[in-house]
Design a protein around this motif. Structure first.
Motif, PDB file in Angstrom:
ATOM      1  N   UNK A   1     -28.834   5.999  -4.062  1.00 38.90           N
ATOM      2  CA  UNK A   1     -27.998   6.514  -2.983  1.00 38.90           C
ATOM      3  C   UNK A   1     -27.993   5.536  -1.818  1.00 38.90           C
ATOM      4  N   UNK A   2     -29.187   5.083  -1.404  1.00 37.22           N
ATOM      5  CA  UNK A   2     -29.286   4.210  -0.237  1.00 37.22           C
ATOM      6  C   UNK A   2     -28.676   2.828  -0.479  1.00 37.22           C
ATOM      7  N   UNK A   3     -28.985   2.161  -1.611  1.00 33.68           N
ATOM      8  CA  UNK A   3     -28.332   0.866  -1.837  1.00 33.68           C
ATOM      9  C   UNK A   3     -26.806   0.982  -1.866  1.00 33.68           C
ATOM     10  N   UNK A   4     -26.285   2.051  -2.464  1.00 34.75           N
ATOM     11  CA  UNK A   4     -24.822   2.242  -2.492  1.00 34.75           C
ATOM     12  C   UNK A   4     -24.274   2.490  -1.096  1.00 34.75           C
ATOM     13  N   UNK A   5     -25.027   3.229  -0.273  1.00 37.86           N
ATOM     14  CA  UNK A   5     -24.591   3.464   1.097  1.00 37.86           C
ATOM     15  C   UNK A   5     -24.492   2.149   1.868  1.00 37.86           C
ATOM     16  N   UNK A   6     -25.490   1.286   1.709  1.00 39.27           N
ATOM     17  CA  UNK A   6     -25.452   0.010   2.432  1.00 39.27           C
ATOM     18  C   UNK A   6     -24.281  -0.857   1.987  1.00 39.27           C
TER      19      UNK A   6
ATOM     20  N   UNK B   1     -32.600  -3.648   4.037  1.00 41.36           N
ATOM     21  CA  UNK B   1     -31.984  -3.898   2.741  1.00 41.36           C
ATOM     22  C   UNK B   1     -32.595  -2.921   1.742  1.00 41.36           C
ATOM     23  N   UNK B   2     -31.909  -2.711   0.651  1.00 45.35           N
ATOM     24  CA  UNK B   2     -32.394  -1.728  -0.312  1.00 45.35           C
ATOM     25  C   UNK B   2     -31.884  -2.063  -1.700  1.00 45.35           C
ATOM     26  N   UNK B   3     -32.711  -1.775  -2.701  1.00 43.90           N
ATOM     27  CA  UNK B   3     -32.330  -1.973  -4.097  1.00 43.90           C
ATOM     28  C   UNK B   3     -32.729  -0.735  -4.883  1.00 43.90           C
ATOM     29  N   UNK B   4     -32.257  -0.677  -6.087  1.00 42.10           N
ATOM     30  CA  UNK B   4     -32.641   0.368  -7.021  1.00 42.10           C
ATOM     31  C   UNK B   4     -33.179  -0.312  -8.270  1.00 42.10           C
ATOM     32  N   UNK B   5     -34.274   0.226  -8.822  1.00 38.64           N
ATOM     33  CA  UNK B   5     -34.892  -0.374  -9.996  1.00 38.64           C
ATOM     34  C   UNK B   5     -35.049   0.659 -11.100  1.00 38.64           C
TER      35      UNK B   5
ATOM     36  N   UNK C   1     -37.800   0.808 -16.667  1.00 41.35           N
ATOM     37  CA  UNK C   1     -38.281  -0.365 -17.421  1.00 41.35           C
ATOM     38  C   UNK C   1     -38.747  -1.467 -16.479  1.00 41.35           C
ATOM     39  N   UNK C   2     -38.028  -1.667 -15.387  1.00 38.57           N
ATOM     40  CA  UNK C   2     -38.450  -2.670 -14.403  1.00 38.57           C
ATOM     41  C   UNK C   2     -39.769  -2.254 -13.744  1.00 38.57           C
ATOM     42  N   UNK C   3     -39.901  -0.958 -13.476  1.00 40.08           N
ATOM     43  CA  UNK C   3     -41.137  -0.443 -12.892  1.00 40.08           C
ATOM     44  C   UNK C   3     -42.305  -0.648 -13.849  1.00 40.08           C
ATOM     45  N   UNK C   4     -42.089  -0.343 -15.116  1.00 36.91           N
ATOM     46  CA  UNK C   4     -43.139  -0.565 -16.127  1.00 36.91           C
ATOM     47  C   UNK C   4     -43.550  -2.040 -16.164  1.00 36.91           C
ATOM     48  N   UNK C   5     -42.557  -2.922 -16.157  1.00 33.49           N
ATOM     49  CA  UNK C   5     -42.849  -4.372 -16.192  1.00 33.49           C
ATOM     50  C   UNK C   5     -43.657  -4.801 -14.976  1.00 33.49           C
ATOM     51  N   UNK C   6     -43.325  -4.262 -13.813  1.00 32.23           N
ATOM     52  CA  UNK C   6     -44.047  -4.608 -12.589  1.00 32.23           C
ATOM     53  C   UNK C   6     -45.505  -4.165 -12.689  1.00 32.23           C
TER      54      UNK C   6
ATOM     55  N   UNK D   1     -41.273  -4.961  -6.658  1.00 33.53           N
ATOM     56  CA  UNK D   1     -39.958  -5.369  -7.176  1.00 33.53           C
ATOM     57  C   UNK D   1     -39.007  -5.684  -6.027  1.00 33.53           C
ATOM     58  N   UNK D   2     -39.069  -4.892  -4.970  1.00 36.50           N
ATOM     59  CA  UNK D   2     -38.233  -5.151  -3.801  1.00 36.50           C
ATOM     60  C   UNK D   2     -38.569  -6.482  -3.147  1.00 36.50           C
ATOM     61  N   UNK D   3     -39.851  -6.761  -2.988  1.00 34.68           N
ATOM     62  CA  UNK D   3     -40.270  -8.035  -2.403  1.00 34.68           C
ATOM     63  C   UNK D   3     -39.830  -9.207  -3.283  1.00 34.68           C
ATOM     64  N   UNK D   4     -40.032  -9.078  -4.585  1.00 34.66           N
ATOM     65  CA  UNK D   4     -39.615 -10.144  -5.507  1.00 34.66           C
ATOM     66  C   UNK D   4     -38.109 -10.362  -5.458  1.00 34.66           C
ATOM     67  N   UNK D   5     -37.351  -9.272  -5.380  1.00 38.37           N
ATOM     68  CA  UNK D   5     -35.887  -9.383  -5.310  1.00 38.37           C
ATOM     69  C   UNK D   5     -35.467 -10.058  -4.008  1.00 38.37           C
ATOM     70  N   UNK D   6     -36.088  -9.676  -2.906  1.00 40.43           N
ATOM     71  CA  UNK D   6     -35.794 -10.307  -1.622  1.00 40.43           C
ATOM     72  C   UNK D   6     -36.045 -11.818  -1.692  1.00 40.43           C
ATOM     73  N   UNK D   7     -37.193 -12.183  -2.228  1.00 42.50           N
ATOM     74  CA  UNK D   7     -37.529 -13.609  -2.330  1.00 42.50           C
ATOM     75  C   UNK D   7     -36.505 -14.355  -3.185  1.00 42.50           C
TER      76      UNK D   7
END
Length: 157
Positions: free
Chosen positions: A3-8, A53-57, A60-65, A86-92
Protein backbone atom coordinates in the motif's frame (compact mmCIF):
# COMPACT_ATOMS: atom_id res chain seq x y z
CA UNK A 1 2.31 -5.00 2.04
CA UNK A 2 2.60 -2.67 -0.89
CA UNK A 3 0.00 0.00 0.00
CA UNK A 4 2.70 2.48 1.03
CA UNK A 5 5.09 1.94 -1.91
CA UNK A 6 2.14 2.33 -4.31
CA UNK A 7 1.05 5.49 -2.52
CA UNK A 8 4.51 7.02 -2.91
CA UNK A 9 4.41 6.25 -6.64
CA UNK A 10 0.86 7.42 -7.39
CA UNK A 11 -0.05 9.79 -4.58
CA UNK A 12 -3.30 7.85 -4.19
CA UNK A 13 -4.19 5.59 -1.29
CA UNK A 14 -5.70 2.30 -2.38
CA UNK A 15 -6.51 0.13 0.59
CA UNK A 16 -6.56 -3.60 -0.05
CA UNK A 17 -7.48 -6.71 1.91
CA UNK A 18 -4.85 -7.86 4.38
CA UNK A 19 -2.83 -10.87 3.32
CA UNK A 20 -0.78 -13.29 5.38
CA UNK A 21 3.01 -12.98 5.12
CA UNK A 22 6.01 -14.16 7.13
CA UNK A 23 6.20 -10.64 8.60
CA UNK A 24 2.82 -10.59 10.30
CA UNK A 25 3.10 -7.00 11.55
CA UNK A 26 3.11 -6.00 7.89
CA UNK A 27 -0.05 -7.96 6.98
CA UNK A 28 -2.07 -4.77 6.80
CA UNK A 29 -4.22 -3.68 3.89
CA UNK A 30 -5.12 -0.35 5.52
CA UNK A 31 -2.07 0.75 7.52
CA UNK A 32 -3.03 3.05 10.39
CA UNK A 33 0.45 4.57 10.44
CA UNK A 34 -0.09 5.92 6.91
CA UNK A 35 -2.68 8.43 8.13
CA UNK A 36 -0.36 9.58 10.91
CA UNK A 37 2.57 9.96 8.52
CA UNK A 38 0.46 11.92 6.04
CA UNK A 39 -0.65 14.31 8.78
CA UNK A 40 2.99 15.03 9.59
CA UNK A 41 3.47 16.08 5.96
CA UNK A 42 0.16 17.96 5.61
CA UNK A 43 -1.03 15.35 3.07
CA UNK A 44 1.78 16.50 0.72
CA UNK A 45 3.16 13.41 -1.03
CA UNK A 46 5.92 15.47 -2.70
CA UNK A 47 7.28 16.58 0.68
CA UNK A 48 7.00 13.04 2.01
CA UNK A 49 8.89 11.57 -0.97
CA UNK A 50 11.84 13.87 -0.21
CA UNK A 51 12.36 12.14 3.15
CA UNK A 52 10.86 8.68 2.90
CA UNK A 53 11.15 5.70 0.58
CA UNK A 54 9.40 2.37 0.71
CA UNK A 55 9.49 -1.05 -0.94
CA UNK A 56 7.55 -4.26 -0.76
CA UNK A 57 9.24 -7.65 -0.49
CA UNK A 58 7.96 -11.17 -1.05
CA UNK A 59 8.06 -14.02 1.44
CA UNK A 60 10.74 -15.67 -0.71
CA UNK A 61 12.90 -12.55 -0.46
CA UNK A 62 12.33 -12.50 3.30
CA UNK A 63 13.36 -16.16 3.56
CA UNK A 64 16.52 -15.44 1.53
CA UNK A 65 17.40 -12.51 3.79
CA UNK A 66 17.04 -14.70 6.91
CA UNK A 67 19.04 -17.51 5.31
CA UNK A 68 21.79 -15.24 3.93
CA UNK A 69 22.21 -13.41 7.25
CA UNK A 70 22.61 -16.73 9.06
CA UNK A 71 25.09 -18.00 6.45
CA UNK A 72 27.11 -14.78 6.21
CA UNK A 73 27.18 -13.67 9.84
CA UNK A 74 26.05 -16.73 11.84
CA UNK A 75 23.28 -14.50 13.18
CA UNK A 76 19.60 -15.36 13.30
CA UNK A 77 17.09 -12.59 12.52
CA UNK A 78 13.32 -12.37 12.67
CA UNK A 79 11.22 -11.76 9.51
CA UNK A 80 10.69 -8.04 10.25
CA UNK A 81 14.42 -7.47 10.60
CA UNK A 82 14.90 -9.40 7.35
CA UNK A 83 12.57 -6.93 5.60
CA UNK A 84 14.54 -4.03 7.09
CA UNK A 85 17.78 -5.49 5.72
CA UNK A 86 16.15 -5.96 2.32
CA UNK A 87 15.19 -2.29 2.38
CA UNK A 88 18.73 -1.21 3.21
CA UNK A 89 20.17 -3.46 0.49
CA UNK A 90 17.66 -2.10 -2.04
CA UNK A 91 18.50 1.48 -1.09
CA UNK A 92 22.21 0.81 -1.53
CA UNK A 93 21.70 -0.92 -4.88
CA UNK A 94 19.35 1.75 -6.28
CA UNK A 95 21.62 4.58 -5.17
CA UNK A 96 24.94 2.98 -6.07
CA UNK A 97 26.28 3.41 -2.56
CA UNK A 98 27.82 1.23 0.09
CA UNK A 99 26.72 3.58 2.87
CA UNK A 100 26.55 2.51 6.47
CA UNK A 101 23.01 1.73 7.55
CA UNK A 102 21.24 0.78 10.74
CA UNK A 103 18.43 -1.77 10.86
CA UNK A 104 16.67 -2.09 14.18
CA UNK A 105 15.62 -5.60 15.14
CA UNK A 106 12.17 -5.51 16.67
CA UNK A 107 11.70 -9.07 17.89
CA UNK A 108 13.67 -12.06 19.10
CA UNK A 109 13.79 -14.73 16.37
CA UNK A 110 12.35 -17.21 18.88
CA UNK A 111 9.04 -15.41 18.60
CA UNK A 112 8.98 -16.63 14.98
CA UNK A 113 10.58 -20.04 15.48
CA UNK A 114 7.96 -21.81 13.32
CA UNK A 115 8.93 -19.53 10.41
CA UNK A 116 12.69 -19.35 10.95
CA UNK A 117 13.62 -22.94 11.84
CA UNK A 118 12.71 -24.42 8.41
CA UNK A 119 14.66 -21.62 6.70
CA UNK A 120 17.91 -22.06 8.65
CA UNK A 121 17.50 -25.81 9.23
CA UNK A 122 18.15 -25.56 12.95
CA UNK A 123 16.30 -25.03 16.20
CA UNK A 124 16.03 -21.48 17.50
CA UNK A 125 16.75 -21.26 21.21
CA UNK A 126 14.22 -19.22 23.11
CA UNK A 127 15.50 -17.35 26.17
CA UNK A 128 13.76 -18.15 29.45
CA UNK A 129 12.29 -14.65 29.82
CA UNK A 130 10.77 -14.83 26.33
CA UNK A 131 9.36 -18.30 27.06
CA UNK A 132 7.75 -16.94 30.22
CA UNK A 133 6.35 -13.94 28.39
CA UNK A 134 4.96 -16.04 25.53
CA UNK A 135 3.22 -18.41 27.95
CA UNK A 136 1.41 -15.68 29.88
CA UNK A 137 -2.31 -15.20 29.55
CA UNK A 138 -3.22 -12.16 27.48
CA UNK A 139 -5.17 -9.43 29.24
CA UNK A 140 -6.79 -6.67 27.22
CA UNK A 141 -8.92 -3.69 28.12
CA UNK A 142 -11.05 -2.33 25.32
CA UNK A 143 -11.26 1.46 25.26
CA UNK A 144 -13.17 3.78 22.94
CA UNK A 145 -11.06 4.99 20.03
CA UNK A 146 -10.44 8.43 21.49
CA UNK A 147 -7.29 9.83 23.03
CA UNK A 148 -9.10 11.25 26.07
CA UNK A 149 -10.23 7.75 27.16
CA UNK A 150 -6.70 6.39 26.80
CA UNK A 151 -5.23 9.29 28.73
CA UNK A 152 -7.77 8.87 31.55
CA UNK A 153 -7.15 5.11 31.70
CA UNK A 154 -3.37 5.52 31.87
CA UNK A 155 -3.58 8.14 34.60
CA UNK A 156 -5.79 5.83 36.69
CA UNK A 157 -3.46 2.82 36.54
Amino acid sequence: NDVFPKYLQSGKIKHQPSKHTLSNAMDVGKPSNLDRILKLYNQDVSALKKELISWSFSDNETRSSIHNTKDSFNYIIDPHTAVGLLGLDTYRRENGTDCTGIVLATAHPGKFAEVIEPIISEKVSIPKRLQESMSKEKHATMLPNQYSYLKEYLLET
